[in-house]
Design an enzyme around this catalytic site. Structure first.
Site, mmCIF file in Angstrom:
data_model
loop_
_atom_site.group_PDB
_atom_site.id
_atom_site.type_symbol
_atom_site.label_atom_id
_atom_site.label_comp_id
_atom_site.label_asym_id
_atom_site.label_seq_id
_atom_site.Cartn_x
_atom_site.Cartn_y
_atom_site.Cartn_z
ATOM 1 N N LYS A 23 0.891 -1.139 -0.010
ATOM 2 C CA LYS A 23 -0.053 0.077 -0.135
ATOM 3 C C LYS A 23 0.927 1.403 0.100
ATOM 4 O O LYS A 23 0.683 2.038 -0.859
ATOM 5 C CB LYS A 23 -0.774 0.143 1.331
ATOM 6 C CG LYS A 23 -2.026 -1.229 1.205
ATOM 7 C CD LYS A 23 -2.679 -1.151 2.755
ATOM 8 C CE LYS A 23 -1.985 -1.163 4.039
ATOM 9 N NZ LYS A 23 -1.163 -2.400 4.350
ATOM 10 N N ARG A 36 0.146 -8.983 13.433
ATOM 11 C CA ARG A 36 -0.574 -7.926 12.519
ATOM 12 C C ARG A 36 -1.405 -8.431 11.579
ATOM 13 O O ARG A 36 -2.510 -8.014 11.224
ATOM 14 C CB ARG A 36 0.496 -6.984 11.816
ATOM 15 C CG ARG A 36 1.227 -6.179 12.928
ATOM 16 C CD ARG A 36 2.520 -5.651 12.286
ATOM 17 N NE ARG A 36 2.331 -4.798 11.056
ATOM 18 C CZ ARG A 36 3.296 -4.436 10.501
ATOM 19 N NH1 ARG A 36 4.705 -4.823 10.317
ATOM 20 N NH2 ARG A 36 3.236 -3.729 9.317
ATOM 21 N N ARG A 94 11.718 -1.740 10.541
ATOM 22 C CA ARG A 94 10.767 -1.207 11.578
ATOM 23 C C ARG A 94 10.647 -2.219 12.523
ATOM 24 O O ARG A 94 10.718 -3.201 12.470
ATOM 25 C CB ARG A 94 9.320 -1.154 10.447
ATOM 26 C CG ARG A 94 9.095 0.114 10.140
ATOM 27 C CD ARG A 94 8.013 0.286 9.194
ATOM 28 N NE ARG A 94 6.668 -0.398 9.791
ATOM 29 C CZ ARG A 94 5.453 -0.293 8.908
ATOM 30 N NH1 ARG A 94 5.424 0.261 7.970
ATOM 31 N NH2 ARG A 94 4.443 -0.938 9.533
ATOM 32 N N ARG A 124 12.259 -5.786 4.189
ATOM 33 C CA ARG A 124 11.723 -4.266 4.086
ATOM 34 C C ARG A 124 12.949 -3.143 4.941
ATOM 35 O O ARG A 124 13.348 -3.575 6.017
ATOM 36 C CB ARG A 124 10.473 -3.922 4.771
ATOM 37 C CG ARG A 124 9.991 -2.357 4.653
ATOM 38 C CD ARG A 124 8.463 -2.153 4.880
ATOM 39 N NE ARG A 124 8.003 -2.672 5.904
ATOM 40 C CZ ARG A 124 6.614 -2.414 6.090
ATOM 41 N NH1 ARG A 124 6.123 -2.036 5.589
ATOM 42 N NH2 ARG A 124 6.197 -2.979 7.072
ATOM 43 N N ARG A 175 -9.305 0.904 9.136
ATOM 44 C CA ARG A 175 -9.027 -0.537 9.317
ATOM 45 C C ARG A 175 -10.106 -1.358 10.174
ATOM 46 O O ARG A 175 -9.814 -2.565 10.363
ATOM 47 C CB ARG A 175 -7.802 -0.405 10.051
ATOM 48 C CG ARG A 175 -6.366 -0.651 9.289
ATOM 49 C CD ARG A 175 -5.255 -0.473 10.454
ATOM 50 N NE ARG A 175 -3.921 -1.266 10.153
ATOM 51 C CZ ARG A 175 -2.994 -0.613 9.555
ATOM 52 N NH1 ARG A 175 -2.934 0.483 9.001
ATOM 53 N NH2 ARG A 175 -2.067 -1.335 9.146
HETATM 54 P P1 AP5 Z 1 4.885 -1.415 1.578
HETATM 55 O O1 AP5 Z 1 4.502 -0.813 0.585
HETATM 56 O O2 AP5 Z 1 5.720 -1.054 2.721
HETATM 57 O O3 AP5 Z 1 3.464 -2.254 2.180
HETATM 58 P P2 AP5 Z 1 2.427 -1.747 3.294
HETATM 59 O O4 AP5 Z 1 1.187 -2.508 2.559
HETATM 60 O O5 AP5 Z 1 2.311 -0.168 2.985
HETATM 61 O O6 AP5 Z 1 2.745 -2.453 4.414
HETATM 62 P P3 AP5 Z 1 2.842 -1.543 6.001
HETATM 63 O O7 AP5 Z 1 3.589 -2.714 6.805
HETATM 64 O O8 AP5 Z 1 3.319 -0.269 5.927
HETATM 65 O O9 AP5 Z 1 1.286 -1.710 6.243
HETATM 66 P P4 AP5 Z 1 0.508 -1.789 7.470
HETATM 67 O O10 AP5 Z 1 -0.729 -1.766 7.111
HETATM 68 O O11 AP5 Z 1 0.704 -2.818 8.585
HETATM 69 O O12 AP5 Z 1 1.473 -0.780 8.240
HETATM 70 P P5 AP5 Z 1 1.072 0.939 9.033
HETATM 71 O O13 AP5 Z 1 2.157 1.704 8.781
HETATM 72 O O14 AP5 Z 1 -0.113 1.143 8.065
HETATM 73 O O15 AP5 Z 1 5.470 -2.811 1.221
HETATM 74 C C1 AP5 Z 1 6.071 -3.766 2.205
HETATM 75 C C2 AP5 Z 1 7.558 -4.274 1.458
HETATM 76 O O16 AP5 Z 1 7.253 -5.110 0.214
HETATM 77 C C3 AP5 Z 1 8.630 -3.358 1.021
HETATM 78 O O17 AP5 Z 1 9.578 -3.896 1.456
HETATM 79 C C4 AP5 Z 1 8.162 -3.150 -0.266
HETATM 80 O O18 AP5 Z 1 9.501 -2.599 -1.104
HETATM 81 C C5 AP5 Z 1 7.806 -4.479 -0.910
HETATM 82 N N1 AP5 Z 1 6.795 -4.392 -2.080
HETATM 83 C C6 AP5 Z 1 6.118 -3.774 -2.231
HETATM 84 N N2 AP5 Z 1 5.151 -4.186 -3.175
HETATM 85 C C7 AP5 Z 1 5.776 -4.904 -4.080
HETATM 86 C C8 AP5 Z 1 5.459 -5.955 -5.217
HETATM 87 N N3 AP5 Z 1 4.632 -5.582 -5.701
HETATM 88 N N4 AP5 Z 1 6.603 -7.039 -5.413
HETATM 89 C C9 AP5 Z 1 7.707 -7.149 -4.509
HETATM 90 N N5 AP5 Z 1 7.770 -6.530 -3.639
HETATM 91 C C10 AP5 Z 1 6.875 -5.174 -3.137
HETATM 92 O O19 AP5 Z 1 0.570 0.692 10.379
HETATM 93 C C11 AP5 Z 1 1.499 0.178 11.359
HETATM 94 C C12 AP5 Z 1 0.717 0.242 12.478
HETATM 95 O O20 AP5 Z 1 0.267 1.572 12.953
HETATM 96 C C13 AP5 Z 1 -0.513 -0.908 12.869
HETATM 97 O O21 AP5 Z 1 0.072 -2.047 12.939
HETATM 98 C C14 AP5 Z 1 -1.518 -0.322 13.795
HETATM 99 O O22 AP5 Z 1 -0.660 -0.384 15.093
HETATM 100 C C15 AP5 Z 1 -0.938 1.454 13.609
HETATM 101 N N6 AP5 Z 1 -2.154 1.957 12.777
HETATM 102 C C16 AP5 Z 1 -2.095 2.509 11.412
HETATM 103 N N7 AP5 Z 1 -3.339 2.752 10.794
HETATM 104 C C17 AP5 Z 1 -4.275 2.384 11.853
HETATM 105 C C18 AP5 Z 1 -5.451 2.499 11.998
HETATM 106 N N8 AP5 Z 1 -6.225 2.933 10.745
HETATM 107 N N9 AP5 Z 1 -6.132 2.001 12.929
HETATM 108 C C19 AP5 Z 1 -5.571 1.751 14.109
HETATM 109 N N10 AP5 Z 1 -4.199 1.354 14.163
HETATM 110 C C20 AP5 Z 1 -3.644 1.893 12.911
#
Ligand code: AP5
Length: 214
Positions: A13, A167, A156, A123, A88
């Protein structure tokens, strides 16, 4: 265009949001990034959210809803935005609707749990600007520093395998029901997240173009 990027942790994402944001000049609102920024800055919200993030649990709905409500009120969101990692939960989706955000498209990036666990181990993120890389799939030029700002890359804290499993479990129980929620509203479009970065971007752009034509 007002879009939501849905998908499991590590589905891609943030990577896609950064590409589309830059290309189309629309802001990305990443609740994860905002919360990590608050933790780094040591704000009250950050201190309260730290334990949730590090355990892979969701930060309470009222906190993230407040963050998004404030951010969407800023002028740069008027023409469009990408919500990355929000909503979420069903409660967050309902709150977004009550904000009258008028979402045009929900992109659901589909990636299996096995691939995700592998991806997270590789990552790397920039300590300053938050740009995301992968040691094999999407490495920075020298593998150690950010191509965009030159700062050091790091892993991270919530990317360790035990937390990734938690997660994923949170995702399946609390976030996956949003697929049906947005499907019912005819907004959901699924994309295979395994087809390579550029191909995923191309698929998202096709969906955007189709909508723009309507
Ligand atoms: P990446 O693009 O980083 O993936 P992502 O989907 O953004 O993953 P996140 O881990 O950031 O998502 P998340 O939803 O768990 O974390 P968030 O920060 O929102 O890609 C991942 C890897 O794959 C990278 O190395 C990339 O290079 C590689 N890649 C990407 N696309 C690829 C492809 N097509 N092919 C090959 N490789 C590829 O949330 C973190 C925490 O914050 C949560 O756990 C929670 O505690 C809190 N939080 C955030 N939002 C909320 C909410 N709305 N409600 C409650 N708590 C929340």
């Amino acid at each position: 265009m007002k879009m939501i990027f849905l998908g499991a942790p590590g589905a891609g994402k943030g990577t896609q949001a950064a590409i589309i944001s830059e290309k189309y000049g629309i802001p990305t609102i990443s609740t994860g990034e905002i919360i990590r920024g608050a933790i780094k800055a040591g704000t009250e919200m950050g201190k309260n959210a730290k334990a949730y993030i590090e355990k892979g649990q969701l930060v309470p709905d009222e906190v993230v809803i407040g963050i998004v409500r404030d951010r969407l009120a800023e002028p740069d969101c008027a023409k469009g935005f990408i919500l990355d990692g929000f909503p979420r939960t069903i409660a967050q989706a309902e709150a977004l609707e009550a904000m009258d955000a008028k979402i045009d498209l929900v992109v659901d990036l589909m990636v299996s749990d096995e691939v995700i666990i592998n991806r997270m181990g590789g990552r790397r993120v920039c300590t300053q600007c938050g740009a995301t890389y992968h040691v094999t799939g999407n490495p920075s030029k020298d593998g150690k520093t950010c191509d965009k700002c030159g700062s050091e890359l790091t892993t991270r804290k919530d990317d360790v395998p035990e937390v990734v499993k938690d997660r994923l479990s949170v995702y399946h129980t609390q976030t996956a029901p949003l697929e049906a929620y947005y499907e019912k509203k005819n907004l959901l479009q699924r994309i295979d997240g395994l087809i390579g970065l550029e191909n995923v971007t191309a698929e998202i752009e096709k969906l955007m173009a189709n909508l723009a034509e309507k």
